[in-house]
Design an enzyme around this catalytic site. Structure first.
Site, PDB file in Angstrom:
ATOM      1  N   MET A 103       0.852  -1.200   0.000  1.00 53.71           N
ATOM      2  CA  MET A 103       0.000   0.000   0.000  1.00 53.71           C
ATOM      3  C   MET A 103       0.882   1.243   0.000  1.00 53.71           C
ATOM      4  O   MET A 103       1.774   1.381   0.824  1.00 53.71           O
ATOM      5  CB  MET A 103      -0.924  -0.033   1.231  1.00 53.71           C
ATOM      6  N   GLU A 104       0.537   2.147  -0.917  1.00 57.54           N
ATOM      7  CA  GLU A 104       1.416   3.269  -1.246  1.00 57.54           C
ATOM      8  C   GLU A 104       1.314   4.475  -0.314  1.00 57.54           C
ATOM      9  O   GLU A 104       1.549   5.599  -0.756  1.00 57.54           O
ATOM     10  CB  GLU A 104       1.099   3.720  -2.670  1.00 57.54           C
TER      11      GLU A 104
ATOM     12  N   GLU B 211       4.660   1.001  -6.115  1.00 55.52           N
ATOM     13  CA  GLU B 211       4.248   1.834  -4.976  1.00 55.52           C
ATOM     14  C   GLU B 211       4.982   3.180  -4.983  1.00 55.52           C
ATOM     15  O   GLU B 211       4.408   4.199  -4.600  1.00 55.52           O
ATOM     16  CB  GLU B 211       4.499   1.100  -3.649  1.00 55.52           C
TER      17      GLU B 211
HETATM   18 ZN    ZN Z   1      -1.279   0.401  -6.772  1.00 52.80          ZN
END
Ligand code: ZN
Length: 839
Positions: free
Chosen positions: A272-273, A307
């Site tokens: 998750m970025e 990401e």
């Molecule tokens: Zn993505």
């Protein structure tokens, strides 16, 4: 959609946030958290109530601070359905600035969403707890009351109060730390850039960080559980490369002040970025370069690059509402391949991308496909976008457009788009507008046909003309999401020349812009199938050597898809595959492997040896050429071809020599490198006594996440019905919550044991469903497409899943049902013909 329907889930726009001051105190022993939030807002017009998002939180009364005093909240009410709370005020508030002040408390859950707990056993055998967050898509509201919509951008000043001795991480660098009288530590982070609430990160626990790498002024480090920092070197290398690559590609400096790459033991997605604090599943971050395969390194590189790309595309410029989720993800997917291709040119990453395209199109040829973009009302509808149509097909469509417009034109338009919308929000049309003005091409008109309808075309090439029709694996027998026509950007070239010509194919057939024998979908980046007429196909088949690797893979993939649709024969595919000879092209061989593996589910017991013999005739020449051992001067990709050949020869081909050598290597002990997965697959297919226990032992003793995963997959791949049933029963004891659902899907797809595992699943449905976090519920149906051998059983499986829908991701299960039923019809149709085709 009507405005009324929108307001069902969207917050009123009368109150707009600009800054949050969030103080949060997690209790890692009681597994709870408490905190306060102060939100600076601008009241647009007089109002006596304020609506924001909150769910599963215990929220105290709160007040509104005004420049001239304080206003009490008369009543708080909650609407769990729409995940909102309403603050009714003592009196009407005038337009102008105000500060909302709220106390809240919640539970550190074990569902992998919101602020949740992840546990691991440390070197001394003690169970340790990490509190970590996953706020996408709309889970920030589970952690603190907020305006939880991507367009409600604000700054965040986070303070965490944590047990002394445990490090804490959030989106920004630490500003100050204070030891409190009660022995806890108060950690205050610097104020973030203006960003969306779903990108906030909160992590605290017994973690360690690598030394900080200075990437042109950006401090970069990897954070992981103790004892794993030595597995972080590769992630630091690709992390640093990505930061520089994207700063240059976008011509905008990295927008954050630091970047932490955090690996946690329990994570629902791949990664998750979050702004400045990307959180990963360990397998996609931590890797032992000495023992990992190329494929494993490629996956880590791709996910880190993906990401990091989001830090600009997604975080700096963000979708206005969730229908833009696909663009965010598809673009990051396109960008990660661009970056990894620059990182390791020898990996030929774009060739591998063709495998991703195949994954997308395998779904997109079904009537249960969907348009890439659709109007999203509720967050649950947006969650349903997280599938192969978004990532694989969406990413492929963006690559097709890049190749059609030209890479520089494309990049320059993206730069303009990001600069124009920095710190703000966009809709998809904003990107098309930038690309259109940069290229002079009708980008909006072209893309509308690719984005707003499902499916993709077959471009037929015959007698010097091209035409299109929709591709479908089977004729519709009900509603279909497959569209009718597309504006197809067609690239072609004469056979024997590399000069590309471009033409836009509309409804009507048109002459091919090249005279004489031509390669259509030159370069292999078009998101369509190409169907050559018989004389054209004969010419192409006679000049396979002149095709680029991507064109060759595309030709094989298209021929296999057309064969499944009944428009080509399996014989055509086998003839083309024979033409591969000793060519070193992993993706092309992967198509052959997938086709053989599918046929191994179609054949009956009498036909199995016939298929095995055919597989050996196809694969043996290349394997005889390559052998088991790496040779000096090998093509960089030879190991990957070896792996494909070993797996196929040892399983479908039943090749005794390959099986014996696989067993010998398995028994010799630790397996690593590029061939390890293939050897484990071959051994699992042999169902030898004791191998399951041995694989469980090796999985438990693994010292890196990839080795762990290799034996996990081995355990669920053992070709034995009783052992598959046993593994099903032990699944959630053997494996972590974040891994078990995916392994369940692999177990159900096991050719020999899948049926008994599925029977167990059906018999324990409610109980099993309750163990699977909502985001992963689609995995309960993901393994069924292989049930093609017995039509009656396939119907039963289909009925069961139709009458036992899951809450999140049922659309993906519906696609799996259609794949299974389409496959079962293919099997029934082709089985009588196979003896002739295979001999
Ligand atoms: Zn993505």
């Amino acid at each position: 959609m009507t405005d009324e329907a929108r307001t069902d889930y969207r917050l009123p726009k009368t109150v707009v946030p600009s800054a949050y001051r969030l103080r949060i105190e997690p209790d890692l022993e009681a597994l709870t958290f408490a905190g306060t939030v102060e939100i600076d807002v601008e009241i647009g017009s007089a109002t006596s109530e304020i609506v924001l998002n909150a769910i599963e939180l215990d929220v105290g009364q709160g007040h509104v601070a005004l420049p001239d005093g304080e206003l009490r909240v008369a009543e708080l009410s909650f609407d769990p359905e729409r995940e909102r709370m309403t603050m009714a005020l003592d009196r009407e508030l005038d337009a102008g600035p105000a500060v909302l002040v709220l106390r809240f408390a919640g539970i550190l859950n074990d569902r992998l969403v919101g602020f949740y707990r992840s546990t691991f056993t440390d070197a001394d055998g003690r169970e340790r707890t990490i509190a970590t967050s996953q706020l996408a898509l709309t889970e920030a509201r589970r952690v603190f009351p907020c305006f939880d919509e991507p367009a409600c951008k604000a700054t965040f000043s986070v303070t965490m109060v944590v047990p002394d001795g445990l490090p804490a991480y959030s989106n920004s660098p630490i500003d100050s730390e204070t030891l409190l009288a009660d022995g806890r530590r108060e950690v205050t982070f610097k104020t973030t850039m203006t960003m969306s609430s779903y990108l906030v990160a909160l992590v605290v626990g017994p973690l360690e960080a690598t030394e900080v790498v200075d990437v042109d002024g950006v401090p970069l480090s990897v954070v992981c559980t103790p004892g794993k920092a030595h597995l972080a070197r590769f992630a630091l290398e690709i992390g640093a490369f990505s930061l520089r690559f994207f700063s240059d590609y976008f011509d905008i400096a990295y927008p954050g002040e630091k970047l932490d790459l955090v690996g946690v033991p329990d994570f629902a997605y791949g990664a998750m970025e979050n702004v400045g604090c990307i959180i990963f599943r360990e397998t996609l971050l931590l890797v032992d370069e000495a023992s990992a395969s190329r494929g494993e390194l490629e996956r880590v590189a791709a996910v880190v690059a993906h990401e990091v790309a989001h830090q600009w595309f997604g975080n700096l410029v963000t979708m206005e509402w969730w229908e833009g989720f696909w663009l965010n993800e598809a673009f990051a997917t396109f960008l990660m391949y661009l970056c990894v291709d620059a990182f390791r040119p020898g990996w030929r990453t774009w060739d591998r991308f063709s495998e991703q395209r195949e994954l997308g199109l395998a779904i997109d040829g079904l009537h249960t496909t969907r348009p890439i973009e659709f109007e999203v009302r509720s967050p649950a509808e947006a969650t349903a976008m997280a599938d192969a149509i978004t990532y694989q097909k969406g990413g492929s469509v963006l690559r097709m457009l890049e190749q059609y417009l030209g890479p520089e034109t494309y990049r320059d338009a993206i730069r303009t788009y990001l600069r124009t919308h920095a710190y703000a929000n966009t809709v998809t049309a904003d990107l098309w507008a930038a690309l259109e003005s940069g290229s002079g091409q009708p980008v909006g008109e072209i893309m509308d046909t690719w984005i707003h309808q499902g499916g993709h075309p077959v471009v037929s090439v015959s007698g010097g003309a091209i035409s299109q029709k929709p591709f479908m694996f089977s004729p519709p027998d009900g509603p279909s999401a497959i569209g009718s026509h597309w504006l197809v950007p067609v690239l072609s070239r004469p056979i024997g020349s590399t000069v590309l010509t471009r033409q836009l194919l509309g409804d009507a057939p048109q002459p091919l812009s090249i005279e004489g024998p031509a390669v259509v979908n030159a370069g292999g980046t078009g998101v369509y199938r190409t169907s050559y007429g018989s004389s054209e196909l004969a010419v192409i088949a006679g000049s396979l050597g002149s095709l680029t690797d991507l064109e060759l893979t595309g030709l094989l993939g298209d021929t296999w898809a057309l064969a499944q649709a009944g428009e080509r024969s399996i014989g055509d595919l086998l003839t083309l595959a024979s033409g591969l000879g000793t060519r070193i092209e992993p993706s092309a061989w992967r198509v052959v492997e997938l086709a053989l593996s599918f046929l191994s589910r179609v054949v009956d017991d009498q036909q199995r040896p016939v298929l095995a013999a055919r597989a050996c005739r196809l694969l043996a020449p290349a394997f005889a050429h390559l052998g088991w051992e790496e040779a000096d001067g090998d093509d960089e990709r030879a190991q990957q071809v070896r792996a494909v050949l070993i797996r196929s020869l040892g399983t479908v081909g039943q090749d005794e020599a390959v099986r014996a050598e696989s067993v010998r290597r398995f028994e010799a002990g630790a397996l690593d490198g590029d061939l390890a997965d293939a050897i484990v697959s071959v051994v699992a297919s042999l169902d030898r006594p004791g191998d399951r226990d041995e694989m469980i032992r090796r999985y438990r003793d693994a010292r890196d996440p990839q080795t762990e995963q290799r034996y996990q997959v081995g355990i669920v791949s053992i070709a034995d019905a009783d052992l598959a049933a046993q593994t099903f029963r032990e699944l959630f004891d053997l494996f972590r919550t974040a891994d078990a659902p995916y392994l369940l899907a692999t177990l159900v797809s096991n050719r020999v044991g899948g049926r008994s595992a599925w029977e167990q699943l059906a018999a324990t449905w409610d109980e099993t469903l309750a163990k699977v976090p909502p985001l992963m519920q689609f995995t309960l149906g993901a393994g069924i497409p292989g049930f093609v051998g017995d039509p009656a059983f396939a119907e039963r499986v289909a009925d069961f899943h139709r009458t036992h829908p899951v809450e999140t991701g049922q659309s993906r299960i519906d696609q799996a049902i259609e794949r299974m039923l389409t496959g079962a019809r293919f099997a029934a149709r082709e089985r009588p013909l196979l003896d002739a085709t295979l001999t």
